[in-house]
Design an enzyme around this catalytic site. Structure first.
Site, PDB file in Angstrom:
ATOM      1  N   SER A 137       0.878  -1.188   0.000  1.00 46.10           N
ATOM      2  CA  SER A 137       0.000   0.000   0.000  1.00 46.10           C
ATOM      3  C   SER A 137       0.903   1.222   0.000  1.00 46.10           C
ATOM      4  O   SER A 137       2.099   1.106   0.308  1.00 46.10           O
ATOM      5  CB  SER A 137      -0.831  -0.036   1.288  1.00 46.10           C
ATOM      6  OG  SER A 137      -1.386   1.223   1.578  1.00 46.10           O
ATOM      7  N   TYR A 150      -1.585  -0.910  10.579  1.00 50.98           N
ATOM      8  CA  TYR A 150      -1.651  -1.121   9.122  1.00 50.98           C
ATOM      9  C   TYR A 150      -0.373  -0.577   8.472  1.00 50.98           C
ATOM     10  O   TYR A 150       0.241  -1.250   7.639  1.00 50.98           O
ATOM     11  CB  TYR A 150      -2.893  -0.413   8.570  1.00 50.98           C
ATOM     12  CG  TYR A 150      -3.157  -0.665   7.099  1.00 50.98           C
ATOM     13  CD1 TYR A 150      -3.580  -1.912   6.655  1.00 50.98           C
ATOM     14  CD2 TYR A 150      -3.002   0.352   6.153  1.00 50.98           C
ATOM     15  CE1 TYR A 150      -3.846  -2.152   5.305  1.00 50.98           C
ATOM     16  CE2 TYR A 150      -3.263   0.126   4.808  1.00 50.98           C
ATOM     17  CZ  TYR A 150      -3.679  -1.131   4.386  1.00 50.98           C
ATOM     18  OH  TYR A 150      -3.936  -1.361   3.051  1.00 50.98           O
TER      19      TYR A 150
END
Ligand code: NAP
Length: 253
Positions: A137, A150
Site C-alpha cells: 500500500s 496497518y
C-alpha cells in the site's frame, strides 16, 4: 495466453483487488487458486470464471497456509505466480491501539505474506521461474494517519520483498511489491463508512474525502492494480526485482 500451464495463487482472491488479479491471470491461461476464509464466496466466484479454484485458507493460521498451499500444488503443480494480497485495513489512532488489534493486523498482513511466500517457494524446484508479488500500500511507503498497525504491517511487507529479492538474487524468481493508494473496494467502503461516522459527514462527502487521499484526487479502480501485477508477471519484467511500484495518481514517496 502468456501464463498457459502455470499455477498461480492469489490470497484474498475472492474479492476486490485479488479477484480482479485472479480473473486476469486466468484469462492469460493460468490455473488460479483463489484463497480466503469464506469458502462459499470463493466457490461462487469460481463457478462463474473458468480457471479459478477455491481454497479455504486462513493466512493467520500457519497450518492452514502450509496445508492449503501443499494441497493446491498437489492438484495444480508448483505455485510459480504467488500474489500475497490477503489483508485487513482497520485503523485506530495510536493512543487507542491495543496489543491484540496490533497483533491481529500484523498476523494477517505481514505474517500471512511471510507464510504464503515461504510455502509457495517451497513448491518450486531449483532454477524454476517465478513471480512473488506483495500487495502492500502507499502505507508501506509513508505513514498513514490513524492506522499505525496497518502502516507498520505494510512497511513490513516491503521489507520482506527487499530481503527475499536479496536471498534469491540471480535466480529466475523475482520479488516485488505493488503499493496502491485508495482503491474502490470493500476496504474503501469500510473507510468511507467510518470517515462518515467519525466526521459526521455524508457518505458522498466521505467518498470525496477518501479520493483526496490519492494524488490525483480520484479513487483508483482494481484494474489499475491488476495492470501493474500483470506486467510484473510478464517476461518483459524479468529484470525488475525488489521494487515497490506506486499506483496512487502521483508520487507518494
Ligand atoms: P477486500 O475486498 O476486503 O479484500 C481483502 C481480502 O483478504 C478478502 O478477500 C479476504 O477474504 C482476505 N482476507 C482477510 N483476512 C484474511 C485471512 N485471515 N486469511 C485469508 N484471507 C483473508 O479489500 P481489497 O481492497 O481488495 O484489499 C486487498 C489488499 O489490497 C489488502 O491487502 C489491502 O491492504 C490492499 N490495499 C487495498 C487498498 C484499498 O484502498 N482498497 C489500498 C492499498 C492496499 P476472506 O474474507 O474470505 O478471508
Amino acid at each position: 495466453m502468456e501464463h498457459q500451464g502455470r499455477h498461480a495463487l492469489v490470497t484474498g482472491g475472492g474479492t476486490g483487488i485479488g479477484l480482479d488479479i485472479a480473473r486476469a491471470l486466468a484469462a492469460a491461461g493460468a490455473e488460479v487458486t483463489i484463497s480466503g476464509r469464506d469458502l462459499a464466496r470463493l466457490e461462487a466466484v469460481a463457478a462463474e470464471v473458468s480457471g479459478l479454484h477455491p481454497l479455504r485458507m486462513d493466512v493467520a493460521d500457519e497450518a492452514s497456509v502450509r496445508g492449503g498451499i501443499a494441497a493446491a500444488a498437489e492438484a495444480r503443480g508448483p505455485v510459480s505466480i504467488c500474489i500475497a494480497n490477503a489483508g485487513i485495513a482497520e485503523g485506530a489512532p495510536f493512543r487507542e491501539e491495543t496489543l491484540a488489534h496490533w497483533r491481529q493486523v500484523m498476523t494477517i498482513n505481514l505474517d500471512g505474506a511471510f507464510l504464503t511466500f515461504q510455502a509457495a517457494l517451497g513448491t518450486l524446484g531449483r532454477g524454476d521461474w517465478g513471480r512473488m508479488i506483495a500487495i502492500s500500500s502507499i502505507a508501506g511507503l509513508v505513514g498513514l494517519k490513524n492506522a499505525i498497525a496497518y502502516t507498520a504491517s505494510k512497511h513490513g511487507m516491503i521489507g520482506l520483498i527487499h530481503g527475499l529479492s536479496e536471498d534469491y538474487m540471480g535466480g529466475r524468481v523475482t520479488f516485488n511489491a505493488v503499493c496502491p493508494g485508495y482503491v474502490d473496494t470493500a476496504i474503501a467502503a469500510q473507510n468511507i463508512a467510518s470517515i462518515s461516522a467519525r466526521q459526521g459527514i455524508s457518505e458522498t462527502e466521505a467518498r470525496a474525502h477518501l479520493a483526496r487521499g490519492n494524488r490525483h484526487k480520484t479513487l483508483l479502480q482494481t484494474d489499475e492494480v491488476t495492470g501493474a501485477v500483470m506486467w510484473l508477471c510478464s517476461d518483459a519484467a524479468r529484470g525488475v526485482n525488489g521494487q515497490s511500484i506506486q499506483i496512487a495518481g502521483g508520487q507518494v514517496a
